[in-house]
Structures are given as C-alpha cells and as structure tokens.
Design an enzyme around this catalytic site. Structure first.
Site, PDB file in Angstrom:
ATOM      1  N   SER A  19      -0.753  -2.809   3.689  1.00 35.23           N
ATOM      2  CA  SER A  19      -0.064  -3.983   2.918  1.00 35.23           C
ATOM      3  C   SER A  19      -0.857  -5.310   3.118  1.00 35.23           C
ATOM      4  CB  SER A  19       1.210  -3.998   3.361  1.00 35.23           C
ATOM      5  OG  SER A  19       1.877  -4.972   2.661  1.00 35.23           O
ATOM      6  N   HIS A  77       5.598   2.325  -0.946  1.00 34.66           N
ATOM      7  CA  HIS A  77       4.953   1.410  -0.418  1.00 34.66           C
ATOM      8  C   HIS A  77       5.110   1.806   1.329  1.00 34.66           C
ATOM      9  CE1 HIS A  77       2.875  -2.383   0.217  1.00 34.66           C
ATOM     10  NE2 HIS A  77       3.537  -2.682   1.097  1.00 34.66           N
TER      11      HIS A  77
END
Length: 301
Positions: free
Chosen positions: A183, A281
């Site tokens: 991320s 994610h």
C-alpha cells in the site's frame, strides 16, 4: 404492477448504493486495517530456524520512533552471503511470520529478515507510515488529513543508519538485497526503485498509486535500462477490490500498471507484474510478503 415496479426501483437503488460504496472504499484506500494490539510474535516465541534481535532508531527530527527486528538463519552463510529482505510495516510483518513458514525458507536459501516497524504494540503506526512512505508533495487530503511527504528522509535513515546497523556482523550478499512494502509502503518501494540502487530487488505490493495521481507510474515509463541496471522490480496486484471498477477501463489502476510494466519490459528493464486473482487489498499484505520471501529464498511456491 405498481408494487413490482416499486420493488425493481428499490432493488436498482440498492445496487447503485452498493456500487457507490465500493467506489468510495476504493478512493479512500479500501477497508481500514485491523488495529487491535498485537500479541507476541515469532521473535518473542523463539524459532528453531532463525535467531532474532531488536534495535531501536529515531527520525532526525525526533518525531518518529522505530523498532527494527533482525532475523538471521541458524546456518552458515552461503559463499556469496545471505540474501536479505527489508520489510516495511514491520510490526504487522512480524505478526505474519510463523514457524512453519520459516522452516520452508530455511530449507531453501533463507534470507536475513529485517522488519522495519515502529515503537508501538499496534500493527501499524498510521501517522508515521503516512509520512515516511509517501513522496514529497503528497497532500493531506490524500492521506485522510495526515502529514505526508517524508520518504526522502526515511530512505536516508533506512539506507544510511538502519541497514549498516542490522547488517553488521552478518555476511550479506548485496546483489540480493530486497525491499518489500504494501500500500503506502508499495509507493515507497516504487520511489526507491526509481531513485536508489541500494536495493537490487524491489517488491511493491498493491501500491496506492491513485493517491499519487499516478506520478510514479509516469516517472517509471521514462526509466532506461541503464538507470535500472542490476535491479529487478516485482509489482504485485490483487484484483479483488478493483475488478469491477477497472473492467473495460483503460484509466483504471490495473490496466495502467500492466501497460507501464509492459513498456518497461519492451525497453529491456527487468520488471515483473504478478496478479493474484480475487485477492483484496488487505489480504495481499500477507500473500505478497510470503511471495517476496519465497522468491528471494528461491523456494518452491
């Protein structure tokens, strides 16, 4: 008839609302991470395959405080030295390492493990990582009001202070020095790949590229083989969050990433795109970390 039309209209609105919420989640960085305090990790419990030590560091301005774990395999270094992987978000990374997984690394060409975390019992120091992992010019509105733009200072700390301290007394192969991040950490890995030759293998997992307005991808497109000599980039993506949003859209994240890496390959730059179908994610944190370690250890997946 009116009841049926009302039902269909209600169902349509629910679908629209769901799509809107999905889009909002994507634009704001997906689901918030689990911030429950962490228990003992593998360094605390002990391992038959690695021995661990811990060092503490501080940012130059005294605002951020780091806890760095080093894990060294319980075997002699190979002739060229151990590979080494620096793992960002080190608190959460250490929490994901199990004895069974370390055994798998140990059976291959095990890397030295360096987990760069913060002095907290939480999996993430949200304010510190937002500052450390994002490039200069990152606006607060892109980071939920947090300050960003400190990547240059953090990179200097990582390369000039942390790395020499943790590599001291261990035979390291500098040609197999890797960096992994997820991320915001993935953004830092990409920027490091662009600007530094300290790490020869870079693993960028689901980087928050949209927050950077794709500036890093644009910079990557201009990289020459000479600039990337001796380096290998792995960009790892999951499409569990993005499939519906990116479908048939050339402006979506995944098509942009694929196009950029295809261009790099055409120019002779070592860049590998790895898609993990269906993974979201958050799930990509553990999956990409394990994939990076197995890749560096040259172990079977």
């Amino acid at each position: 008839m009116h009841r049926e039309k009302g039902f269909m209209l209600c169902r349509f609105n629910v679908v629209r609302l769901a799509a809107l919420l999905l889009l909002l989640a994507w634009k704001t960085g997906y689901a918030r991470p689990d911030m429950a305090p962490l228990g003992p990790n593998i360094a605390d419990r002990g391992s038959a395959y690695y021995h661990f030590s811990v060092k503490e560091f501080h940012s130059r301005d005294g605002q951020r405080h780091y806890k760095v774990w080093r894990g060294v395999p319980n075997k002699s270094a190979p002739p060229g030295g151990f590979p080494v992987l620096y793992m960002l978000d080190g608190n959460a990374a250490m929490d994901k390492l199990s004895e069974a997984f370390l055994q798998k690394l140990f059976a291959a060409n095990p890397p030295v493990l360096v987990a760069v975390g913060y002095q907290t019992d939480l999996p993430f120091d949200l304010d510190s990582r937002a500052y450390d992992y994002t490039p200069p010019g990152t606006a607060r509105q892109q980071l939920r009001g947090r300050a960003g733009g400190g990547s240059h200072a953090f990179r200097h700390l990582l390369e000039e202070s942390i790395a020499p301290a943790v590599e001291k007394g261990v035979t390291i192969n500098p040609a197999q020095r890797g960096l992994w991040g997820h991320s915001y950490g993935g953004l830092f890995v990409l920027e490091s790949w662009l600007s530094s030759s300290f790490f020869t293998t870079s693993f960028s997992a689901v980087p928050s590229l949209a927050r950077n307005d794709f500036q890093l991808l644009k910079a990557m497109e201009a990289v020459s083989p000479q600039q990337a000599a001796g380096k290998h980039l792995y960009l790892m993506e999951g499409d569990g969050d993005r499939r519906a949003l990116d479908e048939n859209s050339e402006s979506g994240v995944l098509p942009r990433v694929r196009h950029t890496l295809a261009q790099l390959n055409q120019h002779g730059v070592l860049a590998t795109y790895r898609l993990f179908p269906g993974l979201t994610h958050g799930v990509m944190f553990t999956t990409s970390l394990q994939a990076a370690l197995l890749q560096l250890a040259q172990a079977e997946r």
